[in-house]
Design a protein around this motif. Structure first.
Motif, short mmCIF file in Angstrom:
data_model
loop_
_atom_site.label_atom_id
_atom_site.label_comp_id
_atom_site.label_asym_id
_atom_site.label_seq_id
_atom_site.Cartn_x
_atom_site.Cartn_y
_atom_site.Cartn_z
N TRP A 35 46.29 41.63 38.86
CA TRP A 35 45.45 39.87 38.48
C TRP A 35 46.00 39.21 39.56
O TRP A 35 47.07 39.25 40.25
CB TRP A 35 47.20 39.50 37.46
CG TRP A 35 46.63 39.64 35.82
CD1 TRP A 35 46.46 41.19 35.07
CD2 TRP A 35 45.30 38.91 35.22
NE1 TRP A 35 46.16 40.47 34.12
CE2 TRP A 35 45.20 39.65 34.06
CE3 TRP A 35 44.63 37.57 35.14
CZ2 TRP A 35 44.35 39.35 33.23
CZ3 TRP A 35 43.99 37.36 34.44
CH2 TRP A 35 43.35 38.48 32.93
N MET A 36 45.36 37.99 40.26
CA MET A 36 45.22 37.38 41.17
C MET A 36 44.52 35.46 41.12
O MET A 36 44.11 35.55 40.45
CB MET A 36 44.20 38.35 42.71
CG MET A 36 42.97 38.54 42.38
SD MET A 36 42.91 39.40 43.61
CE MET A 36 43.20 38.16 45.13
N ASP A 37 45.44 35.41 41.84
CA ASP A 37 44.52 34.05 42.19
C ASP A 37 43.01 34.16 42.15
O ASP A 37 42.59 34.48 43.58
CB ASP A 37 45.36 33.01 43.24
CG ASP A 37 46.79 32.66 42.78
OD1 ASP A 37 47.36 32.57 41.50
OD2 ASP A 37 47.42 32.32 43.47
N SER A 38 42.61 32.99 41.78
CA SER A 38 41.39 33.28 41.80
C SER A 38 40.96 32.79 42.99
O SER A 38 39.88 33.19 43.86
CB SER A 38 40.63 31.86 41.16
OG SER A 38 40.91 32.41 40.29
N SER A 39 41.20 31.38 43.33
CA SER A 39 41.38 30.71 45.25
C SER A 39 41.44 32.33 46.41
O SER A 39 40.77 32.15 47.06
CB SER A 39 42.26 29.61 45.61
OG SER A 39 43.31 30.20 45.13
N GLU A 40 42.19 33.39 45.86
CA GLU A 40 42.45 34.33 46.48
C GLU A 40 41.15 35.81 46.57
O GLU A 40 41.15 36.51 47.00
CB GLU A 40 43.37 35.12 46.42
CG GLU A 40 44.96 34.35 46.70
CD GLU A 40 44.73 33.13 48.69
OE1 GLU A 40 44.29 34.65 49.17
OE2 GLU A 40 44.71 32.41 48.30
N ALA A 41 40.29 35.49 45.26
CA ALA A 41 39.56 36.39 45.32
C ALA A 41 38.07 36.79 45.28
O ALA A 41 37.84 37.87 45.15
CB ALA A 41 39.28 36.52 43.15
N LEU A 42 37.99 36.29 46.64
CA LEU A 42 36.24 36.71 47.55
C LEU A 42 36.13 38.05 47.45
O LEU A 42 37.15 38.81 48.61
CB LEU A 42 36.33 35.52 49.08
CG LEU A 42 35.17 35.59 49.43
CD1 LEU A 42 34.13 35.13 48.44
CD2 LEU A 42 34.79 34.76 50.71
#
Lengths: 638, 638
Positions: A35-42
């Motif tokens: 699971w990760m922050d969406s803003s970091e998921a590029l």
């Protein structure tokens, strides 16, 4: 040598496709998620379908600064019938983004509102229901599926995740790929490499590919060619990684331990595939982890990596393997292939006279530069004996087609000033590019004749007339719509080890001293000059030690001379200078540019001429030493 | 409102190409370089031509394990004439990678060497000069140009850098791009967003694009719509960045400060370009730094960013802008455009019956999902009024063509199980994908008829026969080589705010209570059902509050009902469940799959049928509630 591993076995000729299918069938990794922050998921891959956490907008939002009204109240408004509205009863003020509370259902822009008293406004136009309102979910509806699983997240995708307040996202963990470089001769790039030591660079390249494909590479330290050390490294690696790549030792020689070790510790599916290069591949499994043994030669290694490791990485992530763009080209040369194996031929592609013409680069698996220079890859299927010159074939592109389409194709004799010319051109015309192959002057003339190049650099001495270039162009290209542009005067001379230990001053010294002569290939201007010197001095080529071995550039000759104290070569001054060699001038020669008329007259061609005649270019070239640029020459049309 | 900035000016209609050229001409950044370890330089851009520091190999290296000999000594060897060689006089032992010292000039493989005594070997085959030797510079010659300037380093390029001991490399610094989000309504994604507050996500998306293009994004905190705050942020930004992007406030409204501030602090080149969307762009310069003001609507913002900021980033780095692949498609619908502006239309592309058919998505600039879903972009030039249905046009691709070519195009009515079906299909058939547009049952039938889709989901009740689907397919598609595959029974019902505050139980309650009815679009199966209920109960649509406003999916209806305490809609159970609404069943309906015969009989089609009939799929669907899968149905051919 460890006798246990000495037996020699023969490599299989398994079709590549079969080997890939088998290894994929055996690949059964413990897939993990994070699971990760969406803003970091590029760039990460979704592990499951992603649903919107909230709507966007998540309330009825004003799209303008103005007043919110009940549309029904405004239907009769026009210039002859202004309608007055009372604040908080009939309207409220709203700014862009404000909520439109019930029962209001339309917005009138502030520019169309007349404030006639405190808290009273007048309007003269009706508002349509829902005018200037962004309704709930206009962009994204809560619980809408945003992406399926196996989707690679792009910048705009990050946008909809954040917009819908889907702030955390479940993505595939990157599969870890352990890379084990083996070899007694290897040293790390940072170490000082003495003769007999080779830089280990395959590991770093493999790690870079794995990273590009979405995996997590781990680079093991160099392991010596010793079965027990390799065994230990393998056992550790299979326990801590999703995939293991072991580099070199994958063939069937006496020190190729990979296949035996995998057999001993696990299972081997494939040893040898029907490809060229890249044949000696080992595919197996130890403790449920796939192990891929790839060859040591760089080109073989990177191809085998792409064939067998990229599918595993993509399979882990649940994505399809990206495919390369393809391009139809005409073959500039015949391609010979053998039955029963796929041939992977690195090709250059030039866009000349409206046609894409492709030519093969060296097929040696040890020449990394052939992959660097390649514009495309020709894959000759196993049942083909090759193609004829002029055949149309389809290549997989290794560079963008736009880059190929606009490149200036330079052929013929190599000169260092061409690199400088390329740099100047690039800073004048963004994206312009010269791609050059160094094939010698005669081959350059032939390339222009066959429509494979825009420019060729030539310096061909006519033994009869003692004149440069003109008689050759006349003979081979008269009426061929070409232009000979006088370019440089440059000095050829003897390239000699520092201090000139054999005291060589002319061609007779070379034959007398039995020096090792480092020769150039047939058709090279320098070779023609040397042959003329031999003839003029009555020396038989048989008397020249090394005459039969051919090098393909000034720099190759200089590098060779640098490596042998008894060597001598013929070449240009900057080659001697850059390698710290002695130089004795022999002849001043004319190095000219032969161009197709179409190119010469094109914008790019004229730009090139302007650069050549610029102060800046001339100063830069003449600072090298041994050169002068011909000032304002008269181009000769043929 | 700050009167100073209140004046309204009109936007220009400058051609995009002209605006780009101007801004590039004004772009004059302090380009900086950095030296870095070659092993870290993947993806970076060379700042100058790169020359090899050393040759590879940098000595004559053995390519085999064996013995190094003088080739001349071996020429006469054959089976009838074995030749004996003495160690250290006539040969030395070498391993792969060892140096071949002078005067040795060939290697014989150990397999072909017979050790007949201590330090004496016998050979029966001659060795050619330079056999099994990798000469100095075989791969890379010292001082050879490896790459020109402006070259993006790939994995294999890192290889030749390390191989040639070119361990440090000069690359372009990444240009810093400061991104300033402005707006009173904005909150950070992490903050709790109340009604009236919108998540700021454009900044993160812009930063992601900048990163992809090779720049270094810096994301400023949110700045309120206040000229002095914006001015301060701008002045700081231009001093510390190579490029500044300010998001929103770029138009000509009363709170659009960007243009006035740039004018006050510097110079404005462009305010408004002839594009749709993306028109309200401001291009200017403050203290020698380019400032780009882009619109607030996401689609406009990202397009404008690509048009004006990407060229600046590429120009800084000295590379050409990457171009998108293009694809010829047939238009499934008419595209209307206005003269004088370029239109950028987001399109889906389906590969059906061997043709690429493209259809437009919504053109609203606020709908980010239209960019997420788009397979390609149609750019209608300013002098075109549009295209007719069936016209062949060329699109810029936003997704790989292989992905488009293999996708299953699903059309018609939306149902949540289609997403589940897609997930199952994806895990069975790697790379398989269903792309769906939710256009309603009737439009689905038309899409199949026009060859724009492989499958359509339909649930159309015939008011005469009270039968689902069959009569419609018979009427519109008889003889059209299609298959109707019975798929689901599902429950439609009233979607009501939690607790059912208006006590609605049937259609008469809706008209009596003056509830706000959230309707579906014409041609949707749910709309046909509602209209039948009205007719059966003798209710005029005029009596239904909200009848004229149309939503395009169950989820949109549910989201709307959730937002208004006096609303009611008709839809499926899972839509109510996922939004926490009350649900009162109205009718069980038949939701079936209409497929082209070609697709039904294809491998993919049969795989789909197998999945539908699998235990796992049925269990998953029925767990949602309100569904049952039709077991082993008989497909009907038309």
């Amino acid at each position: 040598m460890d006798k246990k591993y000495k037996r020699i076995i023969y490599l299989q000729d398994k079709p590549r496709e079969v080997a890939v299918k088998e290894i994929l069938a055996h690949f059964n990794p413990q897939r993990e998620f994070e699971w990760m922050d969406s803003s970091e998921a590029l760039g990460r891959i979704t592990a499951e379908p992603v649903f919107a956490h909230n709507s966007m907008p998540h309330y009825h939002a004003s799209a303008m600064d103005g007043i919110a009204v009940r549309a029904e109240d405004t239907f009769l408004a026009h210039e002859q019938n202004p309608i007055q509205l009372k604040r908080n009863e009939d309207f409220i003020y709203v700014d862009t983004g404000n909520e439109i509370p019930s029962p209001f259902n339309a917005v009138i822009m502030i520019e169309n509102v007349d404030e006639i008293a405190d808290d009273v406004v007048e309007i003269i136009e009706p508002a349509a229901p829902w005018a200037h309102i962004r309704p709930i979910g206009e962009d994204i509806v809560q619980e809408e599926m945003l992406f399926p699983q196996g989707h690679k997240l792009r910048p705009v995708d990050i946008g909809v995740l954040l917009a819908s307040q889907t702030t955390r996202i479940k993505v595939m963990k990157k599969p870890t790929v352990m890379i084990i470089p083996t070899g007694n001769e290897l040293v790390m790039p940072s170490e000082n490499s003495a003769p007999g030591k080779l830089i280990e660079f395959n590991g770093t390249v493999i790690a870079s590919y794995i990273k590009e494909w979405g995996g997590e590479p781990k680079l093991h330290s160099i392991v010596r060619d010793n079965p027990s050390e390799i065994k230990e490294a393998l056992l550790q690696a299979v326990d801590s990684s999703d995939i293991v790549v072991i580099n070199a030792g994958s063939s069937a020689g006496s020190k190729d331990y990979t296949v035996h070790l995998i057999e001993e510790l696990g299972e081997v599916f494939t040893h040898g595939v029907a490809t060229r290069p890249g044949k000696p591949v080992v595919l197996g499994k130890i403790n449920d982890t796939i192990v891929v043994g790839i060859p040591g030669y760089p080109v073989s290694a990177y191809l085998a990596l792409e064939w067998f490791v990229r599918p595993l990485v993509c399979d882990y992530l649940g994505i399809t393997e990206p495919k390369r763009q393809r391009l139809k080209v005409k073959l500039g040369r015949r391609i010979v292939s053998t039955m029963g194996a796929e041939d992977f031929v690195r090709m250059t592609i030039g866009h000349v006279n409206g046609e894409y013409i492709a030519n093969p680069l060296t097929r040696a698996a040890g020449v990394t530069m052939s992959l660097v220079k390649a514009d495309g890859m020709l894959i000759v299927p196993p049942d083909k004996l090759g193609y004829e010159q002029g055949d149309e074939v389809e290549l997989e592109l290794l560079k963008p087609v736009d880059e190929i389409a606009t490149a200036v194709v330079f052929n013929g004799s190599h000169d260092l000033t061409i690199d400088i010319l390329s740099s100047f051109l690039r800073s004048e015309l963004k994206g312009a590019k010269i791609i050059s192959s160094h094939v010698g002057s005669m081959a350059g003339i032939m390339a222009i004749r066959k429509g494979e190049a825009h420019i060729a650099g030539i310096h061909l001495l006519d033994p009869e007339t003692k004149e440069y270039n003109r008689s050759y162009v006349q003979k081979f290209l008269a009426g061929g719509d070409v232009v000979l542009y006088p370019f440089l005067r440059r000095t050829q001379g003897w390239l000699l080890p520092k201090g000139n230990p054999l005291s060589i001053h002319d061609v007779t010294d070379i034959s007398k001293s039995h020096a090792l002569y480092v020769n150039r290939q047939k058709g090279a201007g320098t070779r023609i000059l040397f042959d003329l010197l031999l003839r003029e001095n009555g020396i038989d080529p048989e008397q020249i030690n090394g005459y039969d071995r051919e090098m393909f550039s000034h720099l190759s000759v200089a590098a060779e001379v640098k490596g042998s104290p008894s060597a001598v070569g013929l070449g240009i001054y900057p080659a001697a200078k850059s390698m710290g060699l002695d130089f004795i001038p022999v002849a001043d020669e004319e190095y000219d540019l032969l161009m197709t008329k179409a190119f010469f007259e094109s914008e790019m061609g004229q730009q090139l001429v302007r650069i050549i005649q610029s102060e800046a270019f001339r100063a830069r070239v003449e600072a090298i030493g041994g050169y002068s640029v011909v000032i304002d020459p008269t181009p000769v049309f043929y």
